[in-house]
Design an enzyme around this catalytic site. Structure first.
Site, PDB file in Angstrom:
ATOM      1  N   GLY A  46      19.692 -49.186 -16.927  1.00  0.00           N
ATOM      2  CA  GLY A  46      20.954 -50.799 -17.057  1.00  0.00           C
ATOM      3  C   GLY A  46      19.621 -52.336 -16.687  1.00  0.00           C
ATOM      4  O   GLY A  46      18.901 -52.368 -16.315  1.00  0.00           O
ATOM      5  N   GLN A  51      18.218 -60.759 -14.384  1.00  0.00           N
ATOM      6  CA  GLN A  51      16.864 -59.970 -13.988  1.00  0.00           C
ATOM      7  C   GLN A  51      15.631 -60.307 -14.883  1.00  0.00           C
ATOM      8  O   GLN A  51      14.398 -59.851 -14.617  1.00  0.00           O
ATOM      9  CB  GLN A  51      17.301 -58.360 -13.893  1.00  0.00           C
ATOM     10  CG  GLN A  51      18.278 -58.027 -13.171  1.00  0.00           C
ATOM     11  CD  GLN A  51      18.543 -56.252 -13.336  1.00  0.00           C
ATOM     12  OE1 GLN A  51      19.068 -56.163 -13.651  1.00  0.00           O
ATOM     13  NE2 GLN A  51      17.454 -55.472 -11.975  1.00  0.00           N
ATOM     14  N   CYS A  88      16.599 -50.535  -8.126  1.00  0.00           N
ATOM     15  CA  CYS A  88      17.098 -51.488  -9.176  1.00  0.00           C
ATOM     16  C   CYS A  88      15.499 -52.061  -9.265  1.00  0.00           C
ATOM     17  O   CYS A  88      14.421 -51.762  -9.173  1.00  0.00           O
ATOM     18  CB  CYS A  88      17.892 -52.353  -8.030  1.00  0.00           C
ATOM     19  SG  CYS A  88      17.923 -54.038  -8.865  1.00  0.00           S
ATOM     20  N   LEU A  89      15.087 -51.878 -11.163  1.00  0.00           N
ATOM     21  CA  LEU A  89      14.428 -52.710 -11.323  1.00  0.00           C
ATOM     22  C   LEU A  89      13.832 -54.251 -10.237  1.00  0.00           C
ATOM     23  O   LEU A  89      12.558 -54.073 -10.494  1.00  0.00           O
ATOM     24  CB  LEU A  89      14.319 -52.983 -12.783  1.00  0.00           C
ATOM     25  CG  LEU A  89      14.633 -51.696 -13.756  1.00  0.00           C
ATOM     26  CD1 LEU A  89      14.780 -51.851 -15.395  1.00  0.00           C
ATOM     27  CD2 LEU A  89      13.614 -51.421 -13.291  1.00  0.00           C
ATOM     28  N   HIS A 130      26.527 -51.499 -11.182  1.00  0.00           N
ATOM     29  CA  HIS A 130      25.864 -52.198 -10.407  1.00  0.00           C
ATOM     30  C   HIS A 130      25.179 -53.791 -11.253  1.00  0.00           C
ATOM     31  O   HIS A 130      24.626 -54.264 -10.376  1.00  0.00           O
ATOM     32  CB  HIS A 130      25.014 -51.107 -10.505  1.00  0.00           C
ATOM     33  CG  HIS A 130      23.249 -51.534 -10.114  1.00  0.00           C
ATOM     34  ND1 HIS A 130      22.517 -51.007  -9.084  1.00  0.00           N
ATOM     35  CD2 HIS A 130      22.254 -52.447 -10.948  1.00  0.00           C
ATOM     36  CE1 HIS A 130      21.026 -51.946  -9.057  1.00  0.00           C
ATOM     37  NE2 HIS A 130      21.517 -52.751  -9.643  1.00  0.00           N
ATOM     38  N   GLU A 131      25.430 -53.888 -12.400  1.00  0.00           N
ATOM     39  CA  GLU A 131      25.229 -54.170 -13.741  1.00  0.00           C
ATOM     40  C   GLU A 131      25.580 -55.488 -13.268  1.00  0.00           C
ATOM     41  O   GLU A 131      26.065 -56.815 -13.518  1.00  0.00           O
ATOM     42  CB  GLU A 131      24.616 -53.906 -15.232  1.00  0.00           C
ATOM     43  CG  GLU A 131      23.244 -52.857 -14.880  1.00  0.00           C
ATOM     44  CD  GLU A 131      21.739 -53.335 -14.465  1.00  0.00           C
ATOM     45  OE1 GLU A 131      21.543 -54.747 -14.588  1.00  0.00           O
ATOM     46  OE2 GLU A 131      21.851 -52.956 -14.485  1.00  0.00           O
ATOM     47  N   HIS A 134      25.557 -57.404 -10.295  1.00  0.00           N
ATOM     48  CA  HIS A 134      23.709 -59.001 -10.915  1.00  0.00           C
ATOM     49  C   HIS A 134      24.347 -59.876 -11.624  1.00  0.00           C
ATOM     50  O   HIS A 134      23.882 -61.064 -10.818  1.00  0.00           O
ATOM     51  CB  HIS A 134      23.020 -58.146 -11.711  1.00  0.00           C
ATOM     52  CG  HIS A 134      21.918 -57.936 -10.982  1.00  0.00           C
ATOM     53  ND1 HIS A 134      21.192 -57.653 -10.578  1.00  0.00           N
ATOM     54  CD2 HIS A 134      21.685 -55.486 -11.298  1.00  0.00           C
ATOM     55  CE1 HIS A 134      20.604 -56.801 -10.124  1.00  0.00           C
ATOM     56  NE2 HIS A 134      20.450 -55.665 -10.438  1.00  0.00           N
TER      57      HIS A 134
END
Length: 151
Positions: A46, A51, A88-89, A130-131, A134
Site C-alpha cells: 500500500g 508518502q 511501512c515504506l 494503515h493507509e 496516513h
C-alpha cells in the site's frame, strides 16, 4: 510512469492531513500510475499520496489479490480486531505489533470519480486502516503495542 521518492519518518509532511481530491483529471491519473509503480518497486502492499509528498486523499493497494485505487476513502464500518506485525515504506527497517480491525469496509472513489465500496479482511483490512491513517497524518508507529527488533 515514474518511480517517486518515498518520504521517510521525520519529514513533517507525514503528520499533515491530506486534502480531498476535487479534480479527476490527467494529473490525478499520472499520480495514481506513478504511485502504483513506486509501490511495486518498493515491494509494498500500500502507498498513500502523502508518502510521495502529495497532500491528497489518494491511496493505492495490492495485498496480493489485485490492485485497487482509493480516492477520498472513508471507513464506513469495522468488525472485530486483529493483532499482528506491521511495517511501512516510510519507516524502513522497522516493524511493530499493532491492533487493527479484522474487517474494514471502505467507501471511495475510483480514478473517474465513481463511488465504490470495498471490503477488506485480515491483511487488506490492516492495509486499508494503515493507509487511511496516513491521510490523517497518523503513522503506524503511533499505534504500536510492541516493537519488533530486526536482526
Amino acid at each position: 510512469m515514474a518511480i517517486r521518492n518515498i518520504v521517510k519518518i521525520g519529514d513533517p509532511i507525514l503528520a499533515k492531513t491530506s486534502r480531498k481530491v476535487e479534480k479527476f483529471d490527467a494529473r490525478l491519473w499520472q499520480l495514481l500510475d506513478d504511485m502504483k509503480e513506486t509501490m511495486y518497486h518498493a515491494n509494498g502492499v500500500g502507498l498513500a499520496a502523502v508518502q510521495v509528498g502529495i497532500l491528497r486523499r489518494v491511496i493505492v493497494i495490492d495485498c496480493g489479490d489485485g490492485y485497487i485505487e482509493l480516492i477520498n476513502p472513508e471507513i464506513i464500518s469495522t468488525e472485530g480486531e486483529q493483532i499482528g506485525e506491521e511495517g511501512c515504506l516510510s519507516v524502513p527497517g522497522e516493524s511493530g505489533i499493532t491492533c487493527r480491525p479484522a474487517v474494514v469496509r471502505v467507501k471511495a472513489q475510483d480514478r473517474n470519480g465513481k463511488w465504490c465500496i470495498y471490503k477488506g479482511e485480515e491483511l487488506k483490512a490492516r492495509c486499508f486502516s494503515h493507509e487511511i491513517d496516513h491521510l490523517d497524518g497518523i503513522l503506524y508507529t503511533q499505534k504500536v503495542i510492541k516493537k519488533e527488533i530486526s536482526e
